[in-house]
Design an enzyme around this catalytic site. Structure first.
Site, PDB file in Angstrom:
ATOM      1  N   ARG A  61       0.793  -1.226   0.000  1.00  0.00           N
ATOM      2  CA  ARG A  61       0.000   0.000   0.000  1.00  0.00           C
ATOM      3  C   ARG A  61       0.827   1.279   0.000  1.00  0.00           C
ATOM      4  O   ARG A  61       0.576   2.188  -0.776  1.00  0.00           O
ATOM      5  CB  ARG A  61      -0.920   0.065   1.243  1.00  0.00           C
ATOM      6  N   THR A  62       1.794   1.360   0.899  1.00  0.00           N
ATOM      7  CA  THR A  62       2.464   2.650   1.077  1.00  0.00           C
ATOM      8  C   THR A  62       3.237   3.023  -0.187  1.00  0.00           C
ATOM      9  O   THR A  62       3.100   4.130  -0.718  1.00  0.00           O
ATOM     10  CB  THR A  62       3.393   2.603   2.308  1.00  0.00           C
ATOM     11  N   LYS A  78      25.488  -3.224  -0.886  1.00  0.00           N
ATOM     12  CA  LYS A  78      26.970  -3.184  -0.945  1.00  0.00           C
ATOM     13  C   LYS A  78      27.536  -2.407   0.240  1.00  0.00           C
ATOM     14  O   LYS A  78      28.724  -2.142   0.306  1.00  0.00           O
ATOM     15  CB  LYS A  78      27.411  -2.509  -2.243  1.00  0.00           C
ATOM     16  N   ARG A 110      11.082   3.952   3.406  1.00  0.00           N
ATOM     17  CA  ARG A 110      10.744   2.958   4.433  1.00  0.00           C
ATOM     18  C   ARG A 110      12.017   2.196   4.771  1.00  0.00           C
ATOM     19  O   ARG A 110      12.773   1.821   3.871  1.00  0.00           O
ATOM     20  CB  ARG A 110       9.684   1.985   3.931  1.00  0.00           C
ATOM     21  N   HIS A 150       4.862   5.806  11.548  1.00  0.00           N
ATOM     22  CA  HIS A 150       4.371   5.652  10.169  1.00  0.00           C
ATOM     23  C   HIS A 150       3.424   6.833   9.929  1.00  0.00           C
ATOM     24  O   HIS A 150       2.207   6.665   9.850  1.00  0.00           O
ATOM     25  CB  HIS A 150       3.666   4.302  10.036  1.00  0.00           C
TER      26      HIS A 150
HETATM   27  N1   CP Z   1      -0.283   0.005   5.827  1.00  0.00           N
HETATM   28  C1   CP Z   1       0.914  -0.284   5.303  1.00  0.00           C
HETATM   29  O1   CP Z   1       1.954   0.312   5.651  1.00  0.00           O
HETATM   30  O2   CP Z   1       0.891  -1.258   4.337  1.00  0.00           O
HETATM   31  P1   CP Z   1       2.132  -1.736   3.492  1.00  0.00           P
HETATM   32  O3   CP Z   1       3.111  -2.388   4.444  1.00  0.00           O
HETATM   33  O4   CP Z   1       1.596  -2.670   2.460  1.00  0.00           O
HETATM   34  O5   CP Z   1       2.775  -0.520   2.879  1.00  0.00           O
END
Ligand code: CP
Length: 307
Positions: free
Chosen positions: A51-52, A80, A101, A129
């Site tokens: 999703r993100t 590396k 991320r 998040h």
């Molecule tokens: N909600 C969320 O962070 O989903 P993903 O891990 O799929 O990005």
């Protein structure tokens, strides 16, 4: 220039502005089709995501911009041994804004301290998040019409669930919020959140071990999965993974207008039989994630007055 690393980086007024902009994008999509023309987003994902990452990419494409990036550490020079600081100093030569991320808490912060472009934390370890939080706030506001005077049940893995930590921080700034923390003792909210948020701000909270005992009280039920990837041993994960499963039977005791949210991915914690219940908001929440990220990127790029 501004980054988004922690939900508290945004004032309540800035959050309201982003949510209002997202509402306007939802209502007037063609108006925003070229707002980011000529701009490039880099998605730097050192950890898996559906999703993100894809909502960020879809958001930039819908704004008329373009996207570069990688979806795993192994497909970048991190494999590396390249540092996060050197990675972002490279990426800023190619892109106007970056979403990162990373499994290590604080990695997006390190990137932001070394960057000449806005950096967005797309999830750092078990820490924060913030764009999921914006997604959650937009969904709560669209479901309930307000962000104040709500009893919010947070259920599942409240220890490792970074979406829970960010949501608690963000919601603690609104009036009349009451948290009910539904988790086994081992997966309860970390002490630093209880001290820094609940106790410091005098916010009412209760810890319980079953959802049944609190279901009739809840305005929002925020379900989370048990985070297998953050456990130190598999046996503990297996013992705890099915601690809570929401099904139609348990929902019989809930308010008719309760909203069920989940950041997803779901494993077992919500029966698929719940998906058709009008109180299930989690797939609408997924869609809101794209619109709120469109709004956020416009704001961070200084393009929110352009449309
Ligand atoms: N909600 C969320 O962070 O989903 P993903 O891990 O799929 O990005």
């Amino acid at each position: 220039m501004k980054h988004l690393i922690d939900p508290m980086d945004l004032s309540v007024e800035e959050i309201d502005h982003i949510l209002n902009l997202a509402d306007d994008i939802i209502a007037n999509r063609p108006k925003y089709a070229e707002v980011c023309k000529g701009k490039k987003l880099a998605t730097l994902f050192f950890e898996p995501s559906t999703r993100t990452r894809l909502s960020f990419e879809a958001a930039m494409l819908e704004l008329g911009g373009s996207v570069i990036g990688f979806s795993s550490a192994n497909s970048s020079s991190a494999a590396k041994g390249e540092s996060v600081a050197d990675t972002i100093r490279t990426i800023e030569c190619y892109a106007d804004i970056a979403a990162m991320r990373h499994p290590k808490e604080g990695a997006p912060l390190v990137a932001s301290l070394n960057a000449r472009i806005p950096v967005i934390n797309a999830g750092d370890g078990g820490h924060n998040h913030p764009t999921q939080t914006l997604t959650d706030l937009l969904t709560i506001r669209r479901a309930k019409g307000r962000l104040n005077n709500l009893t919010i049940g947070l259920c599942g893995d409240l220890k490792f669930g970074r979406t829970v930590h960010s949501l608690i921080k963000a919601m603690s700034r609104y009036e009349g919020i009451n948290f009910i923390l539904i988790a086994p003792t081992e997966l309860q909210v970390p002490d630093y959140i209880k001290e820094d948020v609940f106790k410091k701000k005098n916010i009412p909270y209760r810890e319980v071990e079953t959802m049944e005992e609190v279901m009739p009280e809840l305005d929002i039920l925020y379900m989370t999965r048990v985070q297998r990837e953050r456990f130190f041993n598999e046996a503990d994960y297996i013992r705890l993974k099915d601690s809570f499963i929401l099904d139609p039977e348990k929902l019989k005791a809930a308010k008719e207008d309760m909203a069920i949210l989940h950041p997803l991915p779901r494993v077992n914690e919500i029966s698929v039989k719940v998906d058709s219940d009008p109180r299930a908001w989690y797939f609408r929440q997924v869609e809101n994630g794209k619109f709120v990220r469109m709004a956020l990127m416009m704001v961070l790029l200084g393009l929110d007055q352009k449309a």
